[in-house]
Design an enzyme around this catalytic site. Structure first.
Site, mmCIF file in Angstrom:
data_model
loop_
_atom_site.group_PDB
_atom_site.id
_atom_site.type_symbol
_atom_site.label_atom_id
_atom_site.label_comp_id
_atom_site.label_asym_id
_atom_site.label_seq_id
_atom_site.Cartn_x
_atom_site.Cartn_y
_atom_site.Cartn_z
ATOM 1 N N LEU A 1 41.453 1.239 30.458
ATOM 2 C CA LEU A 1 41.925 0.848 29.120
ATOM 3 C C LEU A 1 40.752 0.716 28.146
ATOM 4 O O LEU A 1 39.686 0.212 28.515
ATOM 5 C CB LEU A 1 42.616 -0.521 29.240
ATOM 6 C CG LEU A 1 43.044 -1.180 27.928
ATOM 7 C CD1 LEU A 1 44.317 -0.539 27.392
ATOM 8 C CD2 LEU A 1 43.267 -2.678 28.121
ATOM 9 N N HIS B 1 44.213 -21.701 19.951
ATOM 10 C CA HIS B 1 43.379 -20.488 19.978
ATOM 11 C C HIS B 1 42.824 -20.246 21.384
ATOM 12 O O HIS B 1 42.742 -19.111 21.837
ATOM 13 C CB HIS B 1 42.234 -20.604 18.966
ATOM 14 C CG HIS B 1 42.701 -20.539 17.542
ATOM 15 N ND1 HIS B 1 43.612 -19.609 17.102
ATOM 16 C CD2 HIS B 1 42.389 -21.297 16.450
ATOM 17 C CE1 HIS B 1 43.850 -19.786 15.817
ATOM 18 N NE2 HIS B 1 43.128 -20.805 15.399
ATOM 19 N N ASP C 1 49.750 -13.774 16.859
ATOM 20 C CA ASP C 1 50.132 -14.792 15.875
ATOM 21 C C ASP C 1 50.882 -15.960 16.517
ATOM 22 O O ASP C 1 51.698 -15.750 17.418
ATOM 23 C CB ASP C 1 51.027 -14.119 14.823
ATOM 24 C CG ASP C 1 50.997 -14.853 13.506
ATOM 25 O OD1 ASP C 1 50.255 -15.854 13.386
ATOM 26 O OD2 ASP C 1 51.725 -14.441 12.590
HETATM 27 C C1 FPP Z 1 46.722 -16.203 14.439
HETATM 28 O O1 FPP Z 1 47.442 -17.367 14.775
HETATM 29 C C2 FPP Z 1 45.576 -16.094 15.339
HETATM 30 C C3 FPP Z 1 44.298 -15.902 14.936
HETATM 31 C C4 FPP Z 1 43.903 -15.811 13.516
HETATM 32 C C5 FPP Z 1 43.194 -15.855 15.911
HETATM 33 C C6 FPP Z 1 43.396 -15.033 17.140
HETATM 34 C C7 FPP Z 1 42.182 -15.128 17.935
HETATM 35 C C8 FPP Z 1 42.093 -15.435 19.239
HETATM 36 C C9 FPP Z 1 43.269 -15.606 20.131
HETATM 37 C C10 FPP Z 1 40.698 -15.619 19.778
HETATM 38 C C11 FPP Z 1 40.370 -14.900 20.975
HETATM 39 C C12 FPP Z 1 40.223 -13.437 20.835
HETATM 40 C C13 FPP Z 1 39.693 -12.674 21.800
HETATM 41 C C14 FPP Z 1 39.680 -11.214 21.647
HETATM 42 C C15 FPP Z 1 39.102 -13.246 23.032
HETATM 43 P P1 FPP Z 1 47.478 -18.608 13.772
HETATM 44 O O2 FPP Z 1 46.372 -19.523 14.121
HETATM 45 O O3 FPP Z 1 47.454 -18.128 12.353
HETATM 46 O O4 FPP Z 1 48.836 -19.248 14.155
HETATM 47 P P2 FPP Z 1 49.811 -20.088 13.208
HETATM 48 O O5 FPP Z 1 50.382 -19.087 12.237
HETATM 49 O O6 FPP Z 1 50.824 -20.594 14.184
HETATM 50 O O7 FPP Z 1 49.001 -21.162 12.547
#
Ligand code: FPP
Length: 242
Positions: free
Chosen positions: A131, A37, A20
């Site tokens: 893992l 991201h 997050d």
């Molecule tokens: C939450 O942060 C994050 C997500 C919903 C996406 C997580 C996905 C990745 C990091 C993509 C890559 C994954 C792999 C396995 C290669 P947010 O965007 O909600 O953050 P915010 O709350 O600060 O807006």
């Protein structure tokens, strides 16, 4: 990561992560959310390598929830492209890596090419002994449990199972995580403190750890900090302290 660099504490079997804070990380730098991201994807890839190197057995990451389809189309496209890239890179790196990769979540809403890449990756890494990295993609705990209930009801209607045979083990066997132990420790980055429909059945006795670090900055040292705290806890699983 060189093993000599850090003293490794005793490790739990399974750590589950919320990645997050990508959006806030990007915002703080005046960058688009997509850059957050991308940095988040880089962070999880490095953490997977490091967790394999220290001998962790299972690491699960919440990459896309059943609710994330509500995000703007462009952001969804961007996240799916990062998953594609991850799967393609894994393809190139898989000869050297000992990481087994599994996906949990629904597949019917994903693009056909992503489903094919997932199946190929799972098949190719199936016999790896390091893992197990579990990616939760189009995953939602309520939908997972509802789906299991539907399938069990169907089996009852067909006469294959009697209602009294529905035990907790039976329900678990109908979940996406049927072959994965429940998480011992769940870590959420970015200061948020909620479960967001993540592993709700499986987290019944998980220990929780919240970090203020935004996901793209999250490193092995942060995970080990959480593990050290976890090691000081007494897990009673509803029983009494011995
Ligand atoms: C939450 O942060 C994050 C997500 C919903 C996406 C997580 C996905 C990745 C990091 C993509 C890559 C994954 C792999 C396995 C290669 P947010 O965007 O909600 O953050 P915010 O709350 O600060 O807006």
């Amino acid at each position: 990561m060189r093993k000599t660099q850090v003293k490794i504490p005793e490790l739990p079997v399974h750590i589950a992560l919320f990645m997050d804070g990508n959006g806030r990380w990007a915002n703080q730098r005046g960058l688009p959310r997509s850059a957050g991201h991308r940095a988040g994807a880089t962070a999880i890839k490095k953490l997977v390598e490091d967790c394999d190197a220290i001998g962790l057995r299972y690491l699960t990451a919440y990459a896309f929830s059943t609710e994330n389809w509500k995000r703007p189309e462009n952001e969804i496209k961007n996240l799916m492209n990062l998953i594609r890239e991850f799967l393609d890179n894994t393809d190139d790196a898989s000869k050297d890596s000992n990481v087994r990769i599994k996906f949990i979540g629904f597949r019917n809403r994903l693009s056909k090419d992503i489903v094919e890449k997932i199946e190929k990756t799972e098949e190719r890494t199936r016999d790896k002994t390091g893992l197990t990295f579990v990616v939760a993609l189009d995953y939602g705990a309520r939908a997972e449990i509802t789906d299991a209930a539907k399938k069990l009801a169907e089996e009852c209607v067909k006469g294959n199972i009697a209602p009294e045979e529905i035990t907790e083990e039976k329900v678990s066997s109908y979940l996406f995580t049927s072959e994965i132990p429940d998480p011992d420790l769940i870590i959420r980055s970015s200061g948020e403190k909620r479960m967001s429909n993540y592993l709700l059945w499986q987290c019944s006795y998980s220990e929780l750890w919240f970090s203020d670090v935004l996901w793209p900055d999250f490193k092995l040292k942060h995970l080990l900090h959480a593990v050290k705290d976890y090691n000081g806890r007494i897990r009673r699983f509803g029983g009494v302290r011995k």
